[in-house]
Design an enzyme around this catalytic site. Structure first.
Site, mmCIF file in Angstrom:
data_model
loop_
_atom_site.group_PDB
_atom_site.id
_atom_site.type_symbol
_atom_site.label_atom_id
_atom_site.label_comp_id
_atom_site.label_asym_id
_atom_site.label_seq_id
_atom_site.Cartn_x
_atom_site.Cartn_y
_atom_site.Cartn_z
ATOM 1 C CE LYS A 232 -3.566 2.229 2.729
ATOM 2 N NZ LYS A 232 -4.512 2.153 3.829
ATOM 3 C CD GLU B 11 9.250 -5.832 7.260
ATOM 4 O OE1 GLU B 11 9.057 -4.697 6.765
ATOM 5 O OE2 GLU B 11 8.834 -6.168 8.380
ATOM 6 N N GLY C 209 -4.862 -1.935 5.130
ATOM 7 C CA GLY C 209 -3.988 -3.031 4.683
ATOM 8 C C GLY C 209 -4.586 -4.407 4.911
ATOM 9 N NE ARG C 210 -6.327 -4.215 11.029
ATOM 10 C CZ ARG C 210 -5.731 -3.027 11.163
ATOM 11 N NH1 ARG C 210 -4.569 -2.797 10.567
ATOM 12 N NH2 ARG C 210 -6.279 -2.089 11.895
ATOM 13 C CD GLU D 206 -1.604 -4.745 11.519
ATOM 14 O OE1 GLU D 206 -0.484 -5.245 11.620
ATOM 15 O OE2 GLU D 206 -2.083 -4.384 10.432
ATOM 16 C CG HIS E 262 -2.980 -36.131 16.151
ATOM 17 N ND1 HIS E 262 -3.036 -37.393 16.678
ATOM 18 C CD2 HIS E 262 -3.988 -36.053 15.245
ATOM 19 C CE1 HIS E 262 -4.022 -38.066 16.109
ATOM 20 N NE2 HIS E 262 -4.618 -37.270 15.233
ATOM 21 C CE LYS F 248 5.870 -0.821 10.212
ATOM 22 N NZ LYS F 248 4.872 -0.156 9.396
HETATM 23 O O1 F6P Z 1 1.997 -4.464 9.969
HETATM 24 C C1 F6P Z 1 1.782 -3.138 9.680
HETATM 25 C C2 F6P Z 1 1.271 -2.925 8.281
HETATM 26 O O2 F6P Z 1 1.120 -1.564 8.083
HETATM 27 C C3 F6P Z 1 -0.032 -3.663 7.994
HETATM 28 O O3 F6P Z 1 -1.162 -3.024 8.444
HETATM 29 C C4 F6P Z 1 0.039 -3.820 6.526
HETATM 30 O O4 F6P Z 1 -0.835 -4.806 6.100
HETATM 31 C C5 F6P Z 1 1.492 -4.183 6.328
HETATM 32 O O5 F6P Z 1 2.176 -3.418 7.298
HETATM 33 C C6 F6P Z 1 2.038 -3.942 4.952
HETATM 34 O O6 F6P Z 1 1.971 -2.594 4.570
HETATM 35 P P1 F6P Z 1 2.169 -2.151 3.060
HETATM 36 O O7 F6P Z 1 1.084 -2.740 2.254
HETATM 37 O O8 F6P Z 1 2.113 -0.656 3.072
HETATM 38 O O9 F6P Z 1 3.522 -2.651 2.617
#
Ligand code: F6P
Length: 546
Positions: free
Chosen positions: A207, A213, A268-269, A354, A385, A510
């Site tokens: 987003k 990452e 995002g979620r 979250e 199990h 972060k």
């Molecule tokens: O974990 C934090 C967060 O902002 C989530 O809400 C989101 O889904 C994820 O990081 C990834 O964010 P982006 O889509 O901006 O890379």
């Protein structure tokens, strides 16, 4: 004390809880009332939601509904669906429901109907996915795409990964979807190892297009690709950006024609329904993707219009509150008896934790009641199990949901009935338990009966669970299920008076990581943190070259 705890509605539920806790026996309730299942279950399309195996009487739900009414759930639901700024800290609307608004009625945000732009992106997705799936879209050497690699994390990874896995039987033969999320290089190195750059399509899903990452993985993917392709011009056939941030997409070097946008009113979620679902649409095709949207849309309409006594997500949310806040249950298990749903609990771990892992209300007060539960789980029968022992005989109350399909996607003999018999038996065992008299009866032939052996075989029972039983795990049914869980989370957030749509709790780590990273780049001894963090940094520096 907070207004919530002091409210007459909360006190009424509390009083009811005192009458029930330790006294109400589900097994007796089933024996007494032959209609308990009929009274406490809801059918919606091909899906049955059975909540009769809960620690509830006829009085419980009406009392919990009063809590929802006190919190103005109806008004707040309408506020969400109609584009009000309900994510108040980030000053954003929350309109994932518009993304799956298959009725196409206008949805206004700041006076403008968002449906035309949603539909325009869906049309672009259709054109692109059909090109890739038909082989008309080729890699830089003219070969058809065989592998899609979605690079994203959190909401930009878990949803598409969960859905692609769940809908494998609908996937296109010859096309494989892969997911890289962890910044640990193991993830990308091992995913890319068997792939051919000439036939691999990367979806860089973020987003913000700034997530550390994802951008690190995206750069490594670009390097991996260019090692073979050489010419950055070839990236146009292999790199797609899915984002709200056009500037950053350009900066990365992705052709803006290869950018698919969504909007900051999609959390995002909750973004699976947007073009973040591109890997799903590529894999199962746009018609099936739209079926997924349709399932969610039907669930949205149900949530918006069904009376609360018959409203699946409202009942789910209220029962969750019942256990979380009155029985003090700390966790909630999601137990799909469907291997296809193996990432369902992972997905809602983010979705729920979250969203509702908050301790300040929307007004900024500290809550004096428990908010979001710890969500966990894995598919049956594997879970049986591993951790079912604790659910059956441990000291903790763990409510949970069983989910199962009446029809498997495959047709080997025996498997499905065995699977379903286990789901039914586990839910029954949790509810019934096994008394000392029953244990003694079973062991009556044993010559040396000792008390410890008897005690070890007693099951208290009275352990609550819901069950979802649906005809088949189709795209539509999956869409429904996901939307039900999303709305459950919303219902709970409204009652707890928290903002379910920000995630400030992920920020501090972060920021600190950004400060630590440069300290790892040199060999200096670090001494400006606490002694533990200093000790760990310095040990890392020693060990990495040892
Ligand atoms: O974990 C934090 C967060 O902002 C989530 O809400 C989101 O889904 C994820 O990081 C990834 O964010 P982006 O889509 O901006 O890379």
């Amino acid at each position: 004390m907070s207004k919530l705890i002091e409210s007459a509605e909360w006190k009424a539920v509390k009083q009811h809880h005192q009458q029930i806790a330790g006294k109400f026996c589900m097994k007796d309730a089933f024996d007494k009332d032959k209609h308990r299942f009929d009274n406490f279950s809801v059918t919606f399309n091909d899906l049955l939601f059975d909540y009769s195996k809960n620690l509830i009487t006829e009085e419980t739900l009406p009392l919990l509904i009063q809590l929802a009414e006190r919190a103005k759930l109806k008004e707040k639901t309408e506020a969400m669906f109609s584009g009000s700024i309900i994510n108040t800290t980030e000053k954003r609307a929350v309109l994932h429901t518009a993304l799956r608004n298959r009725s196409n009625t206008p949805v206004y945000f700041r006076g403008e109907d968002v449906m035309p732009e949603i539909n325009a992106v869906l049309s672009r997705m259709r054109v692109f996915t059909e090109q890739v799936r038909s082989g008309a879209w080729t890699g830089y050497t003219g070969k058809a795409i065989t592998d899609i690699v979605n690079i994203g994390i959190g909401g930009s990874d878990l949803g598409p990964k969960m859905v692609d896995t769940a809908l494998t039987p609908y996937g296109k033969e010859g096309l494989k979807a892969h997911f890289v999320s962890n910044v640990d290089q193991t993830d990308i190195v091992e995913t890319l190892a068997p792939l051919n750059p000439e036939t691999t399509l990367f979806l860089i899903s973020s987003k913000t297009f700034t997530t550390q990452e994802t951008m690190t993985n995206a750069r490594s993917a670009r390097n991996w690709f260019l090692k073979t392709a050489r010419d950055p011009g070839h990236m146009a056939k292999h790199f797609i950006a899915i984002s709200t941030n056009e500037e950053k997409v350009k900066e990365f070097g992705i052709d803006p024609r290869n950018m698919y946008e969504f909007w900051d009113w999609v959390g995002g979620r909750y973004s699976l329904w947007s073009v973040i679902g591109m890997s799903v649409a590529l894999y199962i095709g746009m018609d099936n993707f739209e079926e997924l949207l349709m399932g969610a849309h039907l669930a949205d309409q149900h949530f918006r219009t069904a009376p609360y006594q018959q409203n699946i997500p409202v009942i789910m949310g209220l029962l969750g509150i019942w256990y979380n806040n009155f029985f003090e249950a700390e966790t909630y298990a999601i137990l799909p008896y469907a291997q296809s749903l193996k990432y369902f609990a992972d997905y809602f771990q983010q979705g729920d934790m979250e969203s509702n892992g908050k301790s300040a209300t929307v007004n900024g007060d500290k809550v004096d009641y428990n908010t979001g539960p710890i969500i966990w789980g894995q598919p049956g029968t594997n879970g049986q199990h591993a951790f079912f022992q604790l659910i059956h005989q441990g000291t903790k109350l763990i409510p949970g949901d069983f989910l199962a399909a009446a029809q498997s996607q495959y047709d080997l003999p025996d498997h499905h009935d065995i699977l379903i018999s286990n789901f039914l038996a586990q839910a029954e065992a949790l509810m019934r338990g096994k008394t000392e008299a029953e244990v003694r009866n079973d062991l009556s032939h044993e010559p040396n009966l000792d008390d410890a052996l008897i005690a070890s075989k007693i099951f208290e029972g009275n352990k609550p669970s819901n069950a979802f039983l649906f005809k088949k795990l189709t795209p539509r049914t999956l869409g429904m299920l996901i939307a039900f869980y999303e709305h459950k989370i919303f219902v709970q957030g409204v009652i707890w008076n928290i903002n379910s749509f920000d995630q400030m709790g992920v920020e501090l780590g972060k920021v600190l990581a950004r400060a630590i990273l440069p300290q790892l780049k040199n060999e200096d001894v670090i001494d400006d943190h606490d002694s533990s963090t200093n000790g760990l940094i310095n040990a890392y520096k020693r060990l990495r070259k040892a």
